[in-house]
Design an enzyme around this catalytic site. Sequence first.
Site, PDB file in Angstrom:
ATOM      1  N   GLY A  72       0.709  -1.151  -0.080  1.00 24.60           N
ATOM      2  CA  GLY A  72       0.078  -0.127   0.029  1.00 24.60           C
ATOM      3  C   GLY A  72       0.725   1.495  -0.095  1.00 24.60           C
ATOM      4  O   GLY A  72       1.948   1.226   0.322  1.00 24.60           O
TER       5      GLY A  72
ATOM      6  N   ILE B 256       4.961   3.443   6.805  1.00 26.83           N
ATOM      7  CA  ILE B 256       4.278   1.965   6.825  1.00 26.83           C
ATOM      8  C   ILE B 256       3.810   2.019   5.578  1.00 26.83           C
ATOM      9  O   ILE B 256       2.929   2.736   5.042  1.00 26.83           O
ATOM     10  CB  ILE B 256       3.364   2.246   8.079  1.00 26.83           C
ATOM     11  CG1 ILE B 256       4.018   2.434   9.418  1.00 26.83           C
ATOM     12  CG2 ILE B 256       2.596   0.897   8.114  1.00 26.83           C
ATOM     13  CD1 ILE B 256       3.278   2.623  10.563  1.00 26.83           C
TER      14      ILE B 256
ATOM     15  N   CYS C  64       6.084   9.529   0.060  1.00 25.52           N
ATOM     16  CA  CYS C  64       4.602   8.882   0.410  1.00 25.52           C
ATOM     17  C   CYS C  64       3.598   9.864  -0.266  1.00 25.52           C
ATOM     18  O   CYS C  64       2.570  10.009  -0.031  1.00 25.52           O
ATOM     19  CB  CYS C  64       4.404   9.084   1.872  1.00 25.52           C
ATOM     20  SG  CYS C  64       5.710   8.022   2.639  1.00 25.52           S
TER      21      CYS C  64
END
Length: 199
Positions: free
Chosen positions: A67, A134, A164
């Site tokens: 993800g 993460i 990100c």
Amino acid sequence: MIIHNLGIKDYTEIWEQMKEFTATRDSNSCDELWLLEHYPVYTQGQAGKPEHVLNPNSIKIVQSDRGGQVTYHGPGQLVAYVLMDIRRRNLGIRTLVVKLEEILISVLEHYRIPANIRSGAPGVYVGEKKVASIGLRVKNGCTYHGIALNVNMDLSPFLGINPCGFAKMEMTQMSHFHPNIQLEDVSQHFVQYFLTQFK
């Protein structure tokens, strides 16, 4: 929980091993935590957009199945891959992400580094600067991929991307607060806090 310390590894090699482990595990398989560093690599998550890769220079770009958006991995960054049967543990993916954020904050607070989370932007921050990322994948109720914590590394490759997916996202690392910090010590503390959450 089985812990593996793998040293420094090629991203694609480890990614293939994670996929194989997840595809072949069964309801009796132990969960595992893989601790390692990677050789320099940019990885695009499933939501990654090419325009967030600004100037990769000679660093390899890998389209991953985790993800999230684009990030950088390199030596001096602690990577922990969480190979966990969350269905067996009755854990939702969001709960797992929150627990991983809590573990990272505990590690940073152990070193007296004040850390926080930000709504809508998973990961852990020191002030406005990101120190840990993460990104997970769930398949058949089991996770792979995990976290990356900047310990004592060259941060300049982050300037070649929008980390990100956030333009001008500034990155930081633990060595900015503790110049002599050792990744091996941080790894041990990460395992300690991880095992308090997940037996």
